[in-house]
Enzyme design. Structure first.
Site, PDB file in Angstrom:
ATOM      1  CB  SER A   1      -6.504 -12.197   5.967  1.00 30.39           C
ATOM      2  OG  SER A   1      -5.774 -10.974   5.423  1.00 30.39           O
TER       3      SER A   1
HETATM    4  N1  SAH Z   1      -4.132 -11.200   1.072  1.00 36.16           N
HETATM    5  C1  SAH Z   1      -2.870 -11.558   1.881  1.00 36.16           C
HETATM    6  C2  SAH Z   1      -3.031 -10.700   3.055  1.00 36.16           C
HETATM    7  C3  SAH Z   1      -1.679  -9.936   3.187  1.00 36.16           C
HETATM    8  S1  SAH Z   1      -1.334  -8.819   4.369  1.00 36.16           S
HETATM    9  C4  SAH Z   1      -3.142 -13.102   2.049  1.00 36.16           C
HETATM   10  O1  SAH Z   1      -4.131 -13.465   1.670  1.00 36.16           O
HETATM   11  O2  SAH Z   1      -2.308 -13.488   2.663  1.00 36.16           O
HETATM   12  C5  SAH Z   1      -1.287  -7.389   3.351  1.00 36.16           C
HETATM   13  C6  SAH Z   1      -0.225  -7.150   2.330  1.00 36.16           C
HETATM   14  O3  SAH Z   1      -0.363  -6.007   1.671  1.00 36.16           O
HETATM   15  C7  SAH Z   1       1.001  -7.372   2.840  1.00 36.16           C
HETATM   16  O4  SAH Z   1       1.706  -8.481   2.174  1.00 36.16           O
HETATM   17  C8  SAH Z   1       1.893  -6.067   2.377  1.00 36.16           C
HETATM   18  O5  SAH Z   1       3.193  -6.197   2.004  1.00 36.16           O
HETATM   19  C9  SAH Z   1       0.921  -5.889   1.192  1.00 36.16           C
HETATM   20  N2  SAH Z   1       0.821  -4.411   0.902  1.00 36.16           N
HETATM   21  C10 SAH Z   1       0.904  -3.247   1.588  1.00 36.16           C
HETATM   22  N3  SAH Z   1       0.883  -2.001   0.754  1.00 36.16           N
HETATM   23  C11 SAH Z   1       0.719  -2.241  -0.324  1.00 36.16           C
HETATM   24  C12 SAH Z   1       0.966  -1.673  -1.571  1.00 36.16           C
HETATM   25  N4  SAH Z   1       0.665  -0.335  -1.669  1.00 36.16           N
HETATM   26  N5  SAH Z   1       0.662  -2.493  -2.680  1.00 36.16           N
HETATM   27  C13 SAH Z   1       0.852  -3.827  -2.697  1.00 36.16           C
HETATM   28  N6  SAH Z   1       0.872  -4.337  -1.387  1.00 36.16           N
HETATM   29  C14 SAH Z   1       0.791  -3.849  -0.230  1.00 36.16           C
END
Ligand code: SAH
Length: 222
Positions: free
Chosen positions: A68
Site C-alpha cells: 500500500s
Molecule cells: N498490508 C499489505 C497490503 C497488501 S495488498 C502491505 O502492507 O503490503 C492486500 C493483500 O490482501 C494481498 O496480499 C492479498 O493477497 C490479500 N488478501 C486478499 N483477500 C484476502 C483474504 N480473504 N484473506 C487474507 N488475505 C487476503
C-alpha cells in the site's frame, strides 16, 4: 568497532523525508510517524524497484498484489487509534510492511494472508528484522478466532461489505478500519464496537485497494 562515522544509508534520509511529507498531508499521530521513521520499507519492496521505496505510491509485489501507499498505511494506522500493547488483526499481510509498522508501534499483531508465497516471504523479512508478528495463511474474511477478541482490525484489501465475522471478533470498544465498495474504488470505514450488539460506522473517505477475496469478500476470478 572502528571509530568514526556510523554508516547512514541513503534510504534513511528518504525515510525521514517521507515522514515530513506524511506530516504535511495531515498525519499527526506521533506513534505512527515514529514507527514509519524506523521501518525499512525498502526491505518490503521487490529488489528491482527498491529505489522507489520512498515514493508515496503503492508498488507492485508478487502475485499481482501491492504494497500500500505510505500515506494509506499511515492514515489507516492512525484511524485505528493505536496504542502500545493493543491486540491487532491484520487481514492481507501482502509484503508485511503494514504489520511491521504496527509491531514497531508496540501492538501485538496477527496477520493473515490468503496467498502462501506472500505470507512466507513476509514472515522471513519480519523475522529477520525482529518484528513480532504472527503470520497465518487463510481466508481473513472470516477472521482468526483463536486470537479474538481484537482491540483493532485492519483490512488492507477492498471488501464488498463489512465482513460480519470480523465485526464480531472485535472487543467492545475495539475498532476496525476496512475499505468497502466496488472492486476498483472503496470508502474507508471505521467500525467501532460500542456494545455487544452495537457498532458505530464512520466514513473516512475514498481509497483504492486490491480486492478482498474470500467467503465474506469477492469471489476469486480464476
Ligand atoms: N498490508 C499489505 C497490503 C497488501 S495488498 C502491505 O502492507 O503490503 C492486500 C493483500 O490482501 C494481498 O496480499 C492479498 O493477497 C490479500 N488478501 C486478499 N483477500 C484476502 C483474504 N480473504 N484473506 C487474507 N488475505 C487476503
Amino acid at each position: 568497532m572502528p571509530s568514526g562515522k556510523r554508516f547512514v544509508s541513503p534510504f534513511d534520509e528518504m525515510r525521514h523525508k517521507l515522514v515530513d511529507h506524511l506530516r504535511s498531508k495531515g498525519i499527526t499521530d506521533k506513534l505512527v510517524l515514529k514507527a514509519i521513521d524506523t521501518v525499512p520499507r525498502e526491505r518490503f519492496v521487490p529488489q528491482a524497484i527498491r529505489a522507489r521505496s520512498y515514493e508515496d505510491t503503492a508498488l507492485p509485489i508478487d502475485d499481482r498484489q501491492t504494497i500500500s501507499q505510505p500515506y494509506t498505511v499511515a492514515f489507516m494506522t492512525q484511524a485505528l487509534l493505536p496504542t502500545q500493547g493493543m491486540r491487532v488483526l491484520e487481514v492481507g499481510t501482502g509484503s508485511g510492511y503494514q504489520s511491521a509498522v504496527l509491531s514497531a508501534i508496540g501492538c501485538t499483531v496477527v496477520s493473515i494472508e490468503r496467498l502462501p508465497r506472500l505470507s512466507h516471504q513476509a514472515r522471513t523479512i519480519l523475522t529477520k528484522f525482529g518484528y513480532n508478528v504472527a503470520c497465518r495463511i487463510g481466508d481473513g474474511t472470516i477472521g482468526w478466532r483463536e486470537g479474538a477478541p481484537y482491540d483493532g482490525i485492519i483490512v488492507t484489501a477492498g471488501a464488498p461489505d463489512v465482513p460480519e465475522p470480523l465485526a464480531r471478533q472485535l472487543a467492545i470498544g475495539g475498532r476496525m478500519v476496512v475499505p468497502v465498495g466496488t472492486q476498483s474504488e472503496q470508502t474507508l470505514y471505521r467500525v467501532t464496537r460500542t456494545a455487544e450488539e452495537n457498532w458505530r460506522v464512520e466514513d473516512l473517505g475514498p481509497f483504492k485497494f486490491v480486492p478482498l477475496i474470500g467467503v465474506e469478500g469477492w469471489t476469486d476470478e480464476q
